[in-house]
Design an enzyme around this catalytic site. Structure first.
Site, mmCIF file in Angstrom:
data_model
loop_
_atom_site.group_PDB
_atom_site.id
_atom_site.type_symbol
_atom_site.label_atom_id
_atom_site.label_comp_id
_atom_site.label_asym_id
_atom_site.label_seq_id
_atom_site.Cartn_x
_atom_site.Cartn_y
_atom_site.Cartn_z
ATOM 1 N N GLU A 100 0.508 -1.277 0.337
ATOM 2 C CA GLU A 100 0.294 -0.271 -0.112
ATOM 3 C C GLU A 100 1.121 1.236 -0.319
ATOM 4 O O GLU A 100 1.427 1.104 0.568
ATOM 5 C CB GLU A 100 -0.827 0.198 1.106
ATOM 6 C CG GLU A 100 -2.095 -0.965 1.388
ATOM 7 C CD GLU A 100 -3.255 0.652 -0.291
ATOM 8 O OE1 GLU A 100 -2.654 0.813 -0.469
ATOM 9 O OE2 GLU A 100 -4.293 0.132 0.038
ATOM 10 N N ASP A 101 0.544 2.295 -0.527
ATOM 11 C CA ASP A 101 0.860 3.486 -0.648
ATOM 12 C C ASP A 101 1.010 4.204 0.632
ATOM 13 O O ASP A 101 1.345 4.829 1.480
ATOM 14 C CB ASP A 101 0.218 4.187 -1.811
ATOM 15 C CG ASP A 101 -1.431 4.472 -1.845
ATOM 16 O OD1 ASP A 101 -1.519 3.821 -0.991
ATOM 17 O OD2 ASP A 101 -1.164 5.162 -2.499
ATOM 18 N N ASP A 104 -5.237 5.120 5.832
ATOM 19 C CA ASP A 104 -5.221 5.769 6.467
ATOM 20 C C ASP A 104 -6.296 5.971 7.299
ATOM 21 O O ASP A 104 -6.354 5.617 8.885
ATOM 22 C CB ASP A 104 -6.303 6.970 5.470
ATOM 23 C CG ASP A 104 -6.768 8.003 5.744
ATOM 24 O OD1 ASP A 104 -6.713 8.940 7.337
ATOM 25 O OD2 ASP A 104 -7.219 9.415 5.088
ATOM 26 N N PHE A 153 -3.313 15.568 5.141
ATOM 27 C CA PHE A 153 -3.116 15.283 4.066
ATOM 28 C C PHE A 153 -2.363 15.305 2.976
ATOM 29 O O PHE A 153 -1.122 16.441 3.487
ATOM 30 C CB PHE A 153 -4.508 15.738 3.054
ATOM 31 C CG PHE A 153 -4.567 14.964 1.528
ATOM 32 C CD1 PHE A 153 -6.165 14.409 1.806
ATOM 33 C CD2 PHE A 153 -4.678 15.959 0.415
ATOM 34 C CE1 PHE A 153 -6.097 13.526 -0.005
ATOM 35 C CE2 PHE A 153 -4.601 15.373 -1.125
ATOM 36 C CZ PHE A 153 -5.104 14.478 -0.864
ATOM 37 N N ARG A 166 0.060 12.829 -8.189
ATOM 38 C CA ARG A 166 0.955 11.369 -8.600
ATOM 39 C C ARG A 166 2.203 11.168 -8.977
ATOM 40 O O ARG A 166 2.900 10.468 -8.358
ATOM 41 C CB ARG A 166 0.060 10.556 -9.274
ATOM 42 C CG ARG A 166 -1.597 10.133 -8.519
ATOM 43 C CD ARG A 166 -1.968 8.816 -9.101
ATOM 44 N NE ARG A 166 -3.287 9.164 -9.505
ATOM 45 C CZ ARG A 166 -4.110 8.582 -8.432
ATOM 46 N NH1 ARG A 166 -3.285 8.169 -6.863
ATOM 47 N NH2 ARG A 166 -5.700 8.280 -8.350
HETATM 48 P P1 IMP Z 1 -8.160 4.154 4.215
HETATM 49 O O1 IMP Z 1 -9.069 3.712 3.011
HETATM 50 O O2 IMP Z 1 -8.413 5.300 4.481
HETATM 51 O O3 IMP Z 1 -7.121 3.518 4.774
HETATM 52 O O4 IMP Z 1 -7.396 5.439 2.740
HETATM 53 C C1 IMP Z 1 -6.751 4.436 1.775
HETATM 54 C C2 IMP Z 1 -6.654 5.349 0.553
HETATM 55 O O5 IMP Z 1 -6.922 6.794 0.880
HETATM 56 C C3 IMP Z 1 -5.211 5.345 -0.275
HETATM 57 O O6 IMP Z 1 -4.967 3.951 -0.572
HETATM 58 C C4 IMP Z 1 -5.401 6.831 -0.404
HETATM 59 O O7 IMP Z 1 -6.013 6.120 -2.200
HETATM 60 C C5 IMP Z 1 -6.553 7.827 0.212
HETATM 61 N N1 IMP Z 1 -5.318 8.988 1.222
HETATM 62 C C6 IMP Z 1 -5.702 8.209 1.884
HETATM 63 N N2 IMP Z 1 -4.986 9.880 2.429
HETATM 64 C C7 IMP Z 1 -4.223 9.971 1.725
HETATM 65 C C8 IMP Z 1 -3.398 11.594 1.377
HETATM 66 O O8 IMP Z 1 -3.065 11.732 2.729
HETATM 67 N N3 IMP Z 1 -3.662 12.065 -0.035
HETATM 68 C C9 IMP Z 1 -4.017 10.980 -0.349
HETATM 69 N N4 IMP Z 1 -4.739 9.897 -0.634
HETATM 70 C C10 IMP Z 1 -4.930 9.631 0.441
HETATM 71 MG MG MG Z 2 -4.693 2.898 -2.353
#
Ligand code: IMP
Ligand code: MG
Length: 369
Positions: A100-101, A104, A153, A166
């Protein structure tokens, strides 16, 4: 600093640092998999860059595949995860490592676990370059974490803000306060500072923070900081800079939607100028300029004596007191002139002429910032 759509971002993590972290993750995972040939699963879109750089550093045989999920709108994570492309190969009995990148809220990760629930893989491990512990709401174990970051963010290195960012090789963090114009206004007594501050705040939608007014307000309203300040004044002591800074901070926070601030009466010393820089920095902002109204001493004396005839202010009536005040002003502000000159932020403006003419001169400086 960069701007994507309507938002400003500041440099946060360099590509060098990312590279080091990716190397560490690759080494750690290579060691842990032993003789197994792992399948790395990237979560599109964000993780394309992570996966690409990671596998180049992974010096053992491996397979790579992707699934495509979507959950983000603008700068907020949503609960609603869309499965756009699922698993396209049988992973029964395999060692699977999710790349994963960023993690969150963990919602996306929840969906990943649902996808793998019936796959009968040998093991499923999670690796992420970035992790926001304050935002994470799930209890799925995260096996490999690159960098823990605050809940703000970010963009770059695969991560986007509404499609943009990106391709950036390094990572940027959103600025708390968006672009502001913050001025420190100086001028000897009688230079017309108050009059000009009133024009400027209207014209540029700035908030005028006069330290004297802020003190009087806090003391009159018996705020905690006002009482604290008063306790020093009652003992005949100087109010510590930190108390003043805390009051200014409260004013700045009260007006978080302002286009900027005009500071008047502060800073007076190098240490205060440093504190003000730190305060602005904590708001992701900065002092853009110190503007000093310059008026010849003899004109000031004349103006103040004139004002003294009607204002009833004792210190405006006596020429030697007036001259002392002017001398003191120059003694005290010379240091600050040096301070802001060193940062290329000092602007002297001719304060002789009609009120309108002077406003025009000041506006020219501000428009060019
Ligand atoms: P989660 O489902 O809330 O854990 O978020 C995961 C996805 O939300 C990641 O794979 C990203 O695509 C996007 N995301 C979460 N935080 C950020 C951020 O700070 N910048 C850009 N994309 C984010
Ligand atoms: Mg992602």
């Amino acid at each position: 600093m960069i701007k994507l759509h309507d938002k400003h971002f500041k440099p946060f993590i360099s590509s060098k640092e990312i590279d080091n972290v990716m190397q560490r993750l690759a080494d750690e995972i290579a060691e842990d998999v032993g003789e197994e040939i792992p399948v790395f699963v990237g979560i599109l879109n964000g993780s394309f860059m992570v996966v690409s750089d990671f596998v180049k550093k992974f010096k053992k045989p491996c397979e790579v595949t992707f699934i495509k999920l979507a959950s983000y709108e603008g700068v907020k994570s949503t609960e609603d995860i869309q499965r756009l492309i699922g698993l396209t190969q049988d992973l029964t009995g395999r060692t699977v490592i999710i790349l994963e990148d960023i993690i969150d809220t963990g919602n996306t990760l929840g969906e990943v676990h649902r996808i793998f629930k019936n796959e009968n893989v040998k093991s499923l491990k999670i690796a992420t370059l970035f992790y926001k512990p304050e935002a994470y709401k799930k209890d799925f174990k995260l096996h490999y974490i690159g960098i823990e970051i605050p809940n703000k963010f970010i963009v770059g290195y695969g991560l986007d803000y509404d499609g943009l960012g990106r391709n950036l090789p390094e990572v940027y963090q959103i600025k708390e306060t968006q672009h502001m114009t913050n001025l420190v206004l100086f001028g000897p007594p009688g230079a017309g500072k108050g009059t000009q501050a009133n024009f400027l705040k209207e014209k540029y939608n700035l908030v005028h923070i006069s330290t004297g007014d802020v003190f009087r307000f806090n003391i009159k309203n018996e705020t905690a900081l006002g009482m604290l300040a008063k306790s020093f004044m009652d003992k005949g002591e100087l109010v510590p800079d930190q108390v003043t800074i805390d009051m200014l901070n409260a004013e700045v926070e009260k007006n978080s939607d302002a286009n900027g601030f005009i500071f008047d009466g502060f800073p007076r010393t190098n240490a205060q100028a440093d504190s003000l820089d730190r305060l602005m920095d904590s708001k992701d902002s900065q002092i853009n300029a110190m503007i000093a109204l310059e008026v010849d001493d003899e004109i000031l004396v004349k103006r103040l004596l004139e004002r003294g005839k009607t204002s009833g202010r004792k210190d405006d009536a006596d020429e030697s007191i007036i001259r002392n005040r002017i001398t003191e002003y120059y003694n005290k502000t010379a240091i600050l002139k040096d301070y802001y000159t060193a940062q290329d932020k000092y602007f002297g403006v001719d304060g002789v002429g009609s009120i309108e003419d002077i406003t025009v001169r000041l506006s020219k400086v501000i428009d060019n910032l």
